[in-house]
Design a protein around this motif. Structure first.
Motif, PDB file in Angstrom:
ATOM      1  N   ALA A 133      44.816  34.002  32.793  1.00  0.00           N
ATOM      2  CA  ALA A 133      44.827  33.801  34.241  1.00  0.00           C
ATOM      3  C   ALA A 133      44.444  32.362  34.552  1.00  0.00           C
ATOM      4  O   ALA A 133      43.614  31.762  33.853  1.00  0.00           O
ATOM      5  CB  ALA A 133      43.863  34.764  34.931  1.00  0.00           C
ATOM      6  N   ALA A 148      48.478  39.926  31.494  1.00  0.00           N
ATOM      7  CA  ALA A 148      47.275  39.935  32.330  1.00  0.00           C
ATOM      8  C   ALA A 148      47.513  40.722  33.605  1.00  0.00           C
ATOM      9  O   ALA A 148      46.675  41.538  34.018  1.00  0.00           O
ATOM     10  CB  ALA A 148      46.855  38.504  32.653  1.00  0.00           C
ATOM     11  N   LEU A 174      45.429  43.913  35.158  1.00  0.00           N
ATOM     12  CA  LEU A 174      44.654  43.709  36.382  1.00  0.00           C
ATOM     13  C   LEU A 174      45.178  44.524  37.560  1.00  0.00           C
ATOM     14  O   LEU A 174      44.409  45.214  38.241  1.00  0.00           O
ATOM     15  CB  LEU A 174      44.648  42.224  36.746  1.00  0.00           C
ATOM     16  CG  LEU A 174      43.988  41.287  35.721  1.00  0.00           C
ATOM     17  CD1 LEU A 174      44.223  39.833  36.106  1.00  0.00           C
ATOM     18  CD2 LEU A 174      42.496  41.574  35.609  1.00  0.00           C
ATOM     19  N   CYS A 180      38.917  40.504  35.184  1.00  0.00           N
ATOM     20  CA  CYS A 180      39.212  39.549  34.107  1.00  0.00           C
ATOM     21  C   CYS A 180      38.075  39.513  33.096  1.00  0.00           C
ATOM     22  O   CYS A 180      38.301  39.467  31.875  1.00  0.00           O
ATOM     23  CB  CYS A 180      39.447  38.148  34.684  1.00  0.00           C
ATOM     24  SG  CYS A 180      41.094  37.867  35.367  1.00  0.00           S
ATOM     25  N   ILE A 215      39.797  38.458  29.768  1.00  0.00           N
ATOM     26  CA  ILE A 215      40.969  37.619  30.004  1.00  0.00           C
ATOM     27  C   ILE A 215      40.484  36.220  30.373  1.00  0.00           C
ATOM     28  O   ILE A 215      39.741  36.057  31.342  1.00  0.00           O
ATOM     29  CB  ILE A 215      41.836  38.185  31.149  1.00  0.00           C
ATOM     30  CG1 ILE A 215      42.405  39.553  30.750  1.00  0.00           C
ATOM     31  CG2 ILE A 215      42.960  37.218  31.519  1.00  0.00           C
ATOM     32  CD1 ILE A 215      43.156  40.260  31.875  1.00  0.00           C
ATOM     33  N   ILE A 265      39.982  32.803  32.098  1.00  0.00           N
ATOM     34  CA  ILE A 265      40.322  32.279  33.419  1.00  0.00           C
ATOM     35  C   ILE A 265      40.104  30.775  33.409  1.00  0.00           C
ATOM     36  O   ILE A 265      39.032  30.291  33.030  1.00  0.00           O
ATOM     37  CB  ILE A 265      39.448  32.881  34.532  1.00  0.00           C
ATOM     38  CG1 ILE A 265      39.423  34.412  34.474  1.00  0.00           C
ATOM     39  CG2 ILE A 265      39.938  32.415  35.901  1.00  0.00           C
ATOM     40  CD1 ILE A 265      38.473  35.037  35.477  1.00  0.00           C
TER      41      ILE A 265
END
Length: 335
Positions: free
Chosen positions: A209, A262, A266, A285, A290, A292
């Motif tokens: 992300a 992602a 999400l 996240c 994930i 960021i």
């Protein structure tokens, strides 16, 4: 003296009842939203205004068939949307001229508008074809978070970018987010398995992300805003820190990019539909680990913003519900 203590006792009892009642309301509302991540209402349908035929609707679990999808939520944006769409389409067409392999789609999600937003969207579909520009009609207003979620779940891109209908962030800045996502994805891909080779690399398959950020503009904003707006902003940042944790300075910028992997994780889990779905995305996240990245973007305040001081209590309320929902286990995260 005895009557005074009686009044104090009564006040304390009423206060306890009020607190318990408020806690009960929070628990009930959090429980009521436990299935908000499921499909609600009518399924998404794409219509070709030229042929009046319905177009098969893709889903985020399907393989990507475009390089990038741009998702634009729109609620009563009849006046601001045309300029933003024109700038966006011009940019995307220039990318195609430079690189014929570049493929894209623009998904406009009409969040129950009562003005000419639908007409504006379909005008662009007629001009560019339904393969390039698509309109999702939510029927009734459900909130920006739900509009973006719907657009994400029914897009075809390897990369998916959400951006506001007012054009406050220059669409060219998507390259900043794109380059960062590409860089991080390649590192993640090779770190996961040292035997991986570039020929098998697909950016859509690596959960990444990238959030556009206006944090670099904060100092100037502090100097020009009223004191009470700065106070509210600092207070909001503190609550976000408590709810979602540290790491992201600007959670509310409406310019965010996700890889398909992602987005699949999400947006099949996000439950908040209006003011604080961005904060929930940060929280999720972190739960999914994930990565960021926060990238500074150019941002201009456009007249007609729908965010006002009355939005603050609603934001706080949603963050309370989010914290209670996840921390009590009522909101289960599907993997």
């Amino acid at each position: 003296m005895e009557s005074v203590w009686t009044m104090v006792d009564i006040f304390v009892i009423f206060l306890l009842i009020a607190v318990l009642g408020f806690v009960l309301i929070i628990l009930v509302e959090a429980y009521r939203r436990r299935n908000n991540h499921g499909h609600v209402g009518t399924p998404a349908i794409f219509e070709d205004p030229n042929s009046l035929k319905q177009v098969p609707c893709p889903h985020i679990v399907d393989p990507a068939s475009k390089y990038i999808s741009l998702i634009i939520p729109a609620f009563n944006e009849e006046h601001r949307l045309p300029g933003a769409l024109k700038e966006t389409m011009n940019y995307l067409q220039q990318r195609v001229l430079k690189d014929p392999s570049f493929s894209y789609e623009v998904v406009i999600v009409d969040d129950g508008s009562v003005d000419g937003t639908k007409r504006v969207g379909f005008d662009f579909v007629r001009k560019y074809t339904v393969d390039v520009v698509r309109v999702i009609l939510l029927g009734k207003n459900q909130g920006k978070g739900e509009a973006i979620r719907k657009g994400m779940l029914h897009s075809r891109g390897e990369l998916l970018l959400m951006l506001d209908a007012d054009g406050a962030t220059k669409v060219t800045d998507l390259e900043k987010l794109e380059n960062q996502v590409q860089s991080v994805a390649k590192k993640e891909f090779h770190c996961g398995d040292s035997t991986n080779n570039d020929s098998s690399f697909r950016i859509a398959d690596v959960p990444i992300a990238a959030f556009g950020s206006r944090a670099h503009l904060e100092e100037k904003a502090l100097a020009t805003r009223k004191w009470y707006r700065n106070f509210l902003m600092k207070g909001f940042h503190l609550v976000v820190l408590l709810a979602a944790g540290p790491g992201i300075r600007d959670t509310q910028c409406g310019f965010k990019m996700f890889t398909r992997a992602a987005a699949r994780k999400l947006f099949t889990n996000v439950r908040l539909k209006r003011w604080c779905f961005d904060v929930e995305l940060v929280f999720l996240c972190k739960q999914f680990r994930i990565p960021i990245s926060e990238i500074s973007v150019n941002w201009t305040e456009i007249p007609g913003s729908k965010v006002n001081l009355l939005s603050i209590p609603n934001m706080l309320w949603e963050m309370v519900l989010m914290s209670v929902g996840y921390r009590t286990g009522m909101w289960r995260i599907s993997t």
